[in-house]
Design a protein around this motif. Structure first.
Motif, PDB file in Angstrom:
ATOM      1  N   ASN A   1      24.451   5.058 -89.837  1.00  0.00           N
ATOM      2  CA  ASN A   1      24.035   3.822 -89.278  1.00  0.00           C
ATOM      3  C   ASN A   1      22.883   3.575 -88.534  1.00  0.00           C
ATOM      4  N   TYR A   2      21.995   3.838 -89.451  1.00  0.00           N
ATOM      5  CA  TYR A   2      20.493   3.604 -89.085  1.00  0.00           C
ATOM      6  C   TYR A   2      20.042   2.506 -89.873  1.00  0.00           C
TER       7      TYR A   2
ATOM      8  N   THR B   1      17.346  -9.168 -99.487  1.00  0.00           N
ATOM      9  CA  THR B   1      17.814  -9.881-100.739  1.00  0.00           C
ATOM     10  C   THR B   1      19.090 -10.491-100.690  1.00  0.00           C
ATOM     11  N   ALA B   2      19.539 -11.568-100.926  1.00  0.00           N
ATOM     12  CA  ALA B   2      20.764 -12.311-101.166  1.00  0.00           C
ATOM     13  C   ALA B   2      21.210 -12.429-102.681  1.00  0.00           C
TER      14      ALA B   2
ATOM     15  N   THR C   1      21.319  -7.595 -98.890  1.00  0.00           N
ATOM     16  CA  THR C   1      20.571  -6.116 -98.784  1.00  0.00           C
ATOM     17  C   THR C   1      19.509  -6.403 -97.896  1.00  0.00           C
ATOM     18  N   VAL C   2      19.443  -5.445 -96.896  1.00  0.00           N
ATOM     19  CA  VAL C   2      18.241  -5.412 -95.975  1.00  0.00           C
ATOM     20  C   VAL C   2      17.781  -3.923 -96.108  1.00  0.00           C
ATOM     21  N   SER C   3      16.538  -3.738 -96.376  1.00  0.00           N
ATOM     22  CA  SER C   3      16.084  -2.471 -96.819  1.00  0.00           C
ATOM     23  C   SER C   3      14.733  -2.325 -95.852  1.00  0.00           C
ATOM     24  N   GLY C   4      14.239  -1.352 -95.552  1.00  0.00           N
ATOM     25  CA  GLY C   4      12.988  -1.151 -95.162  1.00  0.00           C
ATOM     26  C   GLY C   4      12.267   0.190 -95.367  1.00  0.00           C
TER      27      GLY C   4
ATOM     28  N   PHE D   1      15.216   2.945 -94.864  1.00  0.00           N
ATOM     29  CA  PHE D   1      16.722   2.498 -94.861  1.00  0.00           C
ATOM     30  C   PHE D   1      17.278   1.639 -95.730  1.00  0.00           C
ATOM     31  N   GLU D   2      18.352   1.062 -95.762  1.00  0.00           N
ATOM     32  CA  GLU D   2      19.301   0.018 -96.540  1.00  0.00           C
ATOM     33  C   GLU D   2      20.667  -0.032 -96.025  1.00  0.00           C
ATOM     34  N   HIS D   3      20.854  -1.397 -95.799  1.00  0.00           N
ATOM     35  CA  HIS D   3      21.918  -1.781 -95.134  1.00  0.00           C
ATOM     36  C   HIS D   3      22.475  -2.843 -96.219  1.00  0.00           C
TER      37      HIS D   3
END
Length: 151
Positions: free
Chosen positions: A33-34, A64-65, A71-74, A97-99
């Protein structure tokens, strides 16, 4: 140890995040959960996802939608020569990370802002008029069609 939390009140008061609550109830895919995130309801059809991305710049974050997936990545940019720091203690996590967030039908990303280490992603649910419920009038008589030529 798993925490049990009843999501039922939130299911009743939100629109468009049914799959998200299923994901939260099952514990997801066991992924970390990071970074931490919040999901906020702003109005009936407006939501906001807030991701804590301390230490990341806007060009190091990708949003990205695609269809029903957000998807949210950093990924931190590599440190250039001469810019390396000698840290005595490192408490700010800056690992990649990637959510992934499952979005309901007709939910679209309206905008994203990065301020004070928080990434805010605004979502809007826009149901097409044809898909919205509408009242059907009950008529007791059949319509009369007049023939103008007979008159």
């Amino acid at each position: 140890m798993r925490n049990s939390f009843d999501w039922t009140p939130y299911r009743r008061s939100t629109v468009g995040f049914d799959r998200l609550f299923d994901f939260l109830e099952t514990g997801g895919s066991g992924a970390e959960n990071y970074p931490p995130f919040d999901i906020e309801k702003l109005a009936d059809d407006h939501f906001r996802i807030i991701v804590a991305v301390a230490g990341f710049k806007s060009d190091e974050i990708d949003i990205t939608a695609q269809q029903n997936m957000l998807t949210v990545s950093g990924r931190k940019a590599p440190v250039a020569d001469g810019e390396a720091r000698q840290l005595l203690y490192s408490g700010i996590a800056t690992r990649a990370f990637e959510h992934r967030f499952q979005l309901a039908d007709f939910v679209r990303v309206e905008q994203a802002d990065l301020a004070d280490g928080l990434l805010a992603i605004d979502l809007v649910r826009e149901v097409p008029e044809a898909m919205k419920p509408h009242k059907i009038a009950i008529g007791g008589s059949t319509p009369v069609i007049e023939d103008k030529k007979a008159a």
